[in-house]
Design a protein around this motif. Structure first.
Motif, PDB file in Angstrom:
ATOM      1  N   ALA A   1      42.302  43.702  38.874  1.00  0.00           N
ATOM      2  CA  ALA A   1      43.738  43.487  39.069  1.00  0.00           C
ATOM      3  C   ALA A   1      44.354  42.858  37.824  1.00  0.00           C
ATOM      4  O   ALA A   1      43.663  42.183  37.049  1.00  0.00           O
ATOM      5  CB  ALA A   1      43.954  42.562  40.270  1.00  0.00           C
TER       6      ALA A   1
ATOM      7  N   ALA B   1      47.287  41.746  44.955  1.00  0.00           N
ATOM      8  CA  ALA B   1      46.898  41.159  43.669  1.00  0.00           C
ATOM      9  C   ALA B   1      47.980  40.212  43.167  1.00  0.00           C
ATOM     10  O   ALA B   1      48.555  40.403  42.098  1.00  0.00           O
ATOM     11  CB  ALA B   1      46.647  42.285  42.664  1.00  0.00           C
TER      12      ALA B   1
ATOM     13  N   GLY C   1      45.521  45.905  44.128  1.00  0.00           N
ATOM     14  CA  GLY C   1      44.543  46.119  43.063  1.00  0.00           C
ATOM     15  C   GLY C   1      43.692  47.349  43.357  1.00  0.00           C
ATOM     16  O   GLY C   1      43.926  48.074  44.331  1.00  0.00           O
TER      17      GLY C   1
END
Ligand SMILES: O=C(O)[C@@H](CO)OP(=O)(O)O
Ligand SMILES: [Mg+2]
Length: 469
Positions: free
Chosen positions: A155, A208, A202
């Motif tokens: 991420a 994320a 992510g």
């Protein structure tokens, strides 16, 4: 049943990177396919994934060489073989490759053929794949460990640790456990939005957000579990994969995405000890780096009796590395990723060695996945009891959950659900459950009134876990 043809081609994985698909045609005309996944935080000792290095195609990430290796070298050697002779097929490819890490033909080429063979054989015998691989005793459905918050190499945020997972274990069956997990995943979105945090996702389908600390990730998840109406530790626990090999720098661990600070192995162990005391964590994967065997030893001595310690980059699904861990008495579980070793047969040998030595097996997807659902069947076949493959979104991961729901339905009343007991030393969890109630007071302040008072939420369910046979 004879193999009539083997054909590979380049297709795409969930990150839009090329990967290998293999199609096998049998003499009766039946066709079966497999697609190979791909990792981002890979262990140094993984079998080699062959990439083309041609800057004009997919920035050098193509797999045309691996495809040619299947079509020009592997296919001619295997055509005519009985597709149910899995070990002969796999060992023939290992011999053709001739290197210790499959670097000549590519583990992506070899695994594609290996998995397509298994699927092909199960079709020829008119059996579901999990039954072909696991036999009549393959009836234990796993606890899904759902990676709801992504950081690290998966991420673009400031969270150093790669994966924060929820394990909905207090369910009567797999279907219900997935529901609990998805409800928590959706609750997490609300919690993050209440705190004005990003809910983009992510690589593995978890949110994320840019958080202040790794610890905050755990706090938000605990909050989401409560908001969804469940009790942390009793219904749903937490698993963490810091993927700490990615943090390893000159003998220390760099928090490379947040404050750039460095911690020694001992400091890392203390951090985990503290987390395990404070939070209902049942599993810690790659807590230490793959080169830090001493750190693993300290970690295992410190918390190996309290939590499942999984070796991923450390062991690479490799039975020699697993044997080393057994000899040195480090970790107590091994991550199972087919493409780390490159054939189904070798994967099953590793699984067997783990079982013989009382190590758990935790089956895993890769961060670059596809619609191939082999790992769902493999998890039930080997009775692993838990697997990680995504969160509550991204079809390449949901496809595995959906396949497990199909398997559960197919097994009918023969199916059992693994539940909490599947985690090594899960009895230690009881000590942390009571404390979690107090952890999220700070977070609660900022949240919308909707469902913000956990105490007023009626529990959705309180059925006890059906014990696995
Ligand atoms: O570290 C891991 O466990 C995996 C899967 O979650 O990531 P990757 O496939 O990038 O190695
Ligand atoms: Mg890992």
């Amino acid at each position: 049943m004879e193999i009539r043809n083997i054909q590979a081609q380049e297709v795409l994985d969930s990150r839009g990177n090329p990967t290998v698909e293999v199609e096998i045609t049998l003499s009766n005309g039946q066709i079966a396919r497999a697609i190979v996944p791909s990792g981002a935080s890979t262990g140094e000792k993984e079998a080699v994934e062959l990439r083309d290095n041609d800057p004009n195609r997919y920035e050098g990430k193509g797999v045309q060489m691996a495809v040619r290796n299947v079509n020009d070298i592997i296919a001619p050697a295997l055509i005519g073989m009985d597709v149910t002779r899995q070990r002969e097929i796999d060992y023939r490819m290992i011999e053709l490759d001739g290197t210790p890490n499959k670097s000549l033909l590519g583990a992506n080429a070899i695994l594609g053929v290996s998995l397509a063979s298994a699927r092909s054989a199960s079709q020829a015998l008119n059996m579901p794949l999990f039954q072909y691989l696991g036999g009549v005793n393959a009836c234990k459905l796993p606890v899904p460990c759902m990676n709801v918050l992504n950081g690290g190499r998966h991420a673009t945020n400031r969270v150093d640790f790669q994966e924060f997972m929820i394990a909905p274990h207090n369910a009567p069956n797999f279907q219900e456990s997935i529901r609990m997990g998805v409800e928590t995943f959706h609750a997490l979105k609300k919690v993050l939005l209440d705190h004005k945090l990003n809910t983009g996702i992510g690589d593995e389908g978890g949110y994320a957000p840019d958080l202040k600390s790794n610890e905050e990730a755990v706090e938000f998840i605990l909050r989401a579990i409560e908001k969804a109406g469940y009790i942390p530790g009793e219904d749903i626990s937490i698993c963490v994969d810091p993927a700490s090999s990615e943090m390893w720098e000159n003998g220390k661990y760099r928090f490379f995405k947040s404050d750039q600070s460095l911690k020694s192995s001992d400091q890392m162990v203390r951090l985990y000890e503290d987390w395990v005391k404070k939070y209902p964590i049942v599993l810690l994967e790659d807590g230490m780096g793959e080169e830090d065997w001493e750190g693993w030893d300290t970690l295992t001595k410190a918390i190996g009796n309290k939590v499942e310690l999984v070796g991923d980059d450390l062991l690479c699904t490799n039975k020699k590395l697993l044997q080393k861990a057994i000899d040195l008495n480090v970790c107590n579980s091994i991550l199972i990723k087919l493409n780390q070793i490159g054939t189904l047969s070798e994967t099953l040998e590793t699984v067997q060695l783990a079982g013989e030595n009382n190590y758990n097996c935790f089956v895993s997807h890769r961060s670059g996945e596809t619609e191939d659902t082999t790992i769902a069947d493999l998890t039930v076949a080997i009775g692993a009891g838990h697997l990680k493959t995504g969160s509550g979104c991204r079809s390449e991961r949901i496809s595995k959950f959906n396949q497990l729901m199909r398997i559960e339905r197919l097994l009918g009343n023969q199916a059992t659900f693994a539940g909490i007991n599947t985690f090594k030393n899960s009895n230690a969890l009881k000590n942390t459950v009571q404390k979690t109630d107090k952890t999220n007071t700070e977070l609660k302040k900022n949240e919308s009134t909707e469902k913000s008072n956990v105490k007023s939420i009626p529990r959705k369910r309180r059925t006890s876990t059906k014990k696995a046979s």
